[in-house]
Design a protein around this motif. Structure first.
Motif, PDB file in Angstrom:
ATOM      1  N   SER A 261      40.094  74.925  33.074  1.00  0.00           N
ATOM      2  CA  SER A 261      40.778  75.500  31.896  1.00  0.00           C
ATOM      3  C   SER A 261      42.187  75.704  32.457  1.00  0.00           C
TER       4      SER A 261
ATOM      5  N   SER B 263      37.789  70.341  18.673  1.00  0.00           N
ATOM      6  CA  SER B 263      36.815  71.415  18.910  1.00  0.00           C
ATOM      7  C   SER B 263      36.609  71.694  20.424  1.00  0.00           C
TER       8      SER B 263
ATOM      9  N   GLN C 220      37.860  74.885  22.728  1.00  0.00           N
ATOM     10  CA  GLN C 220      36.730  75.812  23.765  1.00  0.00           C
ATOM     11  C   GLN C 220      37.321  76.006  25.278  1.00  0.00           C
TER      12      GLN C 220
ATOM     13  N   ALA D  95      38.366  78.955  27.211  1.00  0.00           N
ATOM     14  CA  ALA D  95      37.301  79.438  27.889  1.00  0.00           C
ATOM     15  C   ALA D  95      37.476  80.610  28.964  1.00  0.00           C
TER      16      ALA D  95
ATOM     17  N   TYR E 249      26.755  73.882  31.514  1.00  0.00           N
ATOM     18  CA  TYR E 249      28.248  73.901  30.910  1.00  0.00           C
ATOM     19  C   TYR E 249      28.538  72.347  31.328  1.00  0.00           C
TER      20      TYR E 249
END
Lengths: 474, 315
Positions: B232, B271, B275, B279, B292
């Motif tokens: 991320s 989308s 996320q 996250a 995940y």
């Protein structure tokens, strides 16, 4: 004409150097041998890197072979070229008129100048084309006329390629490589440029937009795909013209309109420069098992919604038995005397001529009427006894399928070979573009050279190479 | 733009990216193997097989992950559809099919790689030659991305190259991070131990992030930070979020005249991007990192199919 006459060397060797070659001769004399060797290797690296390769079927080893490129240019004086050019234009005009006639009233047959059998029983005759009017009446938009030379003023047409002649990319890349390797040479010689060929081709394709095309025609090049031996050329030409290179699966026909599949939906196509043979073009009309073509394309063509270049059925004019009649076509359709000569040709379907051919087999070249690429051909003086016998049997069994010609003493041009510089036999394939507006020819063409000593077979599939072809400006 | 051209450009870039990733895996596996403190000589090589996504294919024909066999399989084996050899072959085949959409320098980057590769076929048994080969390959892929960045017109063609590159990269990054799930430690108590530490370090090395880690997190390599970096962190060009940001941007830039066809691909990309963007790494880890990442790999795969449908590669 006969083979024991001394061979004409275009540079003049071993006598005095002919004027067009004066600077080339001086250049060769000034160039150290190892320099030429070095440049030759450099050229090979260039060709490989650009990816100019030629696939040869049914051979082991490297699937993408280079066509050997010879560094020593072949030179034509402007006056020599002008004579050739006028003859080429005349000949392609007659050929196009003939194909049009074949698919319309067949007046030349009715006039008794071409036997009906030769047209109607010809594998290249496409009855599906009957009665269809094409833009400008043009069928062979891109023609490659193979020429040979036997003396200062003696040129002969060896064959006409009216379907999908290839080789023009080599003509252009040869020049490109020469310009990169020897820029000085071009500064001294005034060589007519050829880089505008793709523009001329595009203008030709534009000129034959179909009747139902509104506005600027959308033009594509249709290739069989990357496994085709001439794929490089297809990509090269599409790139140079800035048009899309498409495969059969990229096109579809709906309601007799041809479209291509794009990322933003279907886009209409007006002109297709196709490099797929007639047989494979449309599985609904021609070979049903073809996966290369586009179902319904022929109907789109007939409906006037798309132009195919070259037109379906153009091959009727480049059959080797039809070839015999081309000079007559020039007189019949144009009312002119032919400027280019044919090689005197024996039609083996005529019993009298067949007898002559069988008696003189060892001094003749025999060709299959529908063959190409140097396959299915006998070169009498170089053939073994068993090869001669094999052809004798073939000729007796199927005389209609063969023609015979005297072996010509093809001209030579100095060529870089293992042992140094030596004369090798050459031919010339100029490319003639016929549009609805006019005929276009870029100066020169593709010179092919038989690299084996004494060999007359220049086909790249049989060990031939190519040379840059220069037409000097005055 | 021709739909097939889009497809060829997409796969060209994907396979170039994959070849680069495989070279990185092999380099790091070799490096880690040489500093290993125990006698489990095959562990790193097994990781490489797992991280390449080739585990099923490899163990169908091999009993164990021995060094020479893994190198041969990942780099040179023509029977492995994802080997470097095949990546180069497929890239070049795709490039050849769309030569008209490539600049001459792009073509020469791909074609030159294909030509020179022939000279490395024998490199698998010789450590020096192998090292030279892997360095060479990485440089060739950099060359390809460099010339496409500098030469290509910013039109749809460019977007498809980038989409192929970043879709493959997202897949690779997710698999790489997941490799820890599959690799055995000498003992369960070694979590957080020396071997564990080196394995996390190895993951950073594969994506060339050792320095990035130091800059962003300072201090020791910790699993939670590695996961954060690779999932991320928008600053890091190989993170999942970075890849997905690129994917959304390039998908949006493509001129589609058929919005209903391409809508689903865009929806999926945006989308997933959202996320990833928001996250929380502690939630991901408590929910199961492996689960995940498995889901990310699946969604990335699905996005690839959706792009193909949306842009008419398949009809």
């Amino acid at each position: 004409m006969e083979s024991d006459r001394p061979v004409f060397d275009e540079m003049g060797w071993p006598q005095e150097v002919r004027p067009p070659y004066a600077l080339v001769d001086a250049w060769l004399k000034s160039l150290p041998r190892d320099q030429l060797d070095l440049k030759r290797r450099e050229a090979e690296v260039l060709f490989r890197r650009i990816g100019i390769t030629f696939a040869v079927y049914s051979q082991g080893g490297d699937p993408e072979r280079l066509i050997p490129f010879d560094l020593i240019p072949r030179v034509l004086a402007q006056a020599e070229w002008q004579r050739l050019r006028a003859g080429l234009e005349q000949r392609t005009r007659a050929l196009n008129a003939f194909i049009h006639d074949v698919y319309h009233d067949r007046e030349i047959v009715r006039a008794g100048l071409v036997p009906e059998r030769l047209v109607l029983h010809n594998a290249q005759f496409r009855p599906e084309m009957a009665g269809l009017d094409l833009p400008g009446g043009i069928y062979s938009h891109i023609a490659g006329i193979d020429m040979v030379r036997t003396g200062p003023d003696e040129y002969f047409v060896l064959e006409d390629n009216c379907r999908t002649p290839s080789g023009v990319s080599y003509m252009m890349e040869n020049r490109e490589v020469m310009l990169r390797l020897f820029p000085d040479l071009f500064r001294q010689n005034q060589v007519a440029p050829i880089a505008h060929y793709p523009d001329e081709l595009l203008a030709t394709l534009r000129s034959v937009a179909p009747p139902n095309c509104q506005g600027e025609p959308h033009i594509v090049l249709l290739t069989p795909g990357i496994y085709n031996s001439a794929y490089y050329e297809h990509a090269f030409l599409a790139d140079e013209m800035g048009i899309d290179l498409v495969e059969g699966a990229d096109l579809l026909v709906r309601n007799d309109i041809c479209y291509m599949r794009t990322t933003s939906g279907l886009q209409r196509v007006d002109v297709i420069y196709r490099r797929i043979d007639d047989d494979y073009l449309d599985p609904l009309v021609f070979r049903a098992d073809s996966t290369l073509g586009v179902p319904g394309l022929h109907f789109a063509n007939r409906a006037g919604n798309v132009t195919l270049t070259n037109a379906v059925g153009a091959g009727i004019a480049d059959d080797k038995a039809v070839y015999i009649h081309v000079p007559e076509m020039v007189r019949f359709y144009l009312g002119e005397e032919p400027l280019l000569r044919n090689v005197p040709t024996h039609d083996c379907s005529d019993p009298q001529q067949l007898r002559y051919v069988l008696e003189h087999l060892h001094e003749l070249v025999v060709k299959a009427v529908h063959g190409s690429g140097g396959y299915g051909m006998l070169v009498g003086p170089h053939a073994s006894r068993s090869e001669l016998e094999a052809f004798r049997t073939l000729l007796k069994a199927r005389p209609h399928e063969y023609i015979a010609q005297p072996t010509l003493a093809l001209s030579t041009v100095p060529t870089f070979v293992e042992a140094g510089i030596a004369p090798r036999h050459v031919d010339l394939r100029p490319f003639v573009l016929s549009g609805a507006d006019r005929v276009r020819v870029v100066p020169g063409g593709l010179t092919r050279v038989a690299l084996k000593e004494g060999s007359l077979v220049v086909n790249s599939s049989q060990g031939g190479g190519t040379k840059d072809t220069w037409v000097l400006e005055d | 733009m021709l739909a097939r051209t889009a497809e060829n450009l997409f796969w060209l870039a994907r396979y170039m990216e994959r070849a680069d990733y495989l070279a990185r895996l092999l380099q790091v596996a070799g490096h880690m193997n040489s500093v290993r403190v125990d006698s489990d000589r095959n562990s790193e090589w097994e990781s490489a097989i797992v991280a390449s996504g080739c585990r099923v294919g490899y163990f169908a024909s091999h009993a164990e992950a021995a060094e020479s066999q893994v190198i041969q399989y990942l780099a040179f084996d023509r029977d492995n559809p994802s080997s470097i050899a095949n990546c180069i072959e497929i890239s070049r085949r795709n490039a050849r099919a769309v030569r008209t959409a490539l600049t001459s320098d792009m073509w020469e980057a791909v074609n030159g790689t294909w030509q020179e590769f022939a000279g490395f076929q024998d490199a698998s048994g010789d450590p020096d030659r192998l090292a030279a080969f892997l360095d060479w390959l990485k440089a060739r892929v950099r060359l390809f991305h460099g010339v496409s960045t500098n030469d290509m017109l910013r039109r749809d063609e460019y977007c498809f190259v980038r989409i192929g590159q970043f879709l493959e990269r997202a897949d690779n990054t997710a698999r790489l991070l997941d490799v820890k799930y599959h690799v055995r430690l000498p003992q369960a108590t070694d979590v957080g131990g020396v071997v564990d530490y080196y394995q996390w370090l190895a993951i950073l090395r594969v994506v060339g992030a050792r320095r990035a880690y130091r800059v962003l997190f300072k201090g020791q390599v910790e699993s939670v930070h590695v996961a954060e970096l690779l999932i991320s962190r928008t600053e890091f060009p190989r993170s999942l979020v970075f890849c997905y940001r690129q994917l959304t941007q390039h998908l949006d830039a493509i001129q589609d005249q058929s919005p209903q066809l391409t809508a689903e691909a865009k929806r999926q990309a945006h989308s997933l991007y959202a996320q990833l963007r928001f996250a929380r790494i502690d939630h991901i880890i408590s929910g199961g990192l492996h689960e995940y990442l498995t889901s990310i790999v699946q969604q990335t795969d699905e996005l690839g199919s959706q792009i193909a449908r949306g842009h008419l590669f398949q009809s």
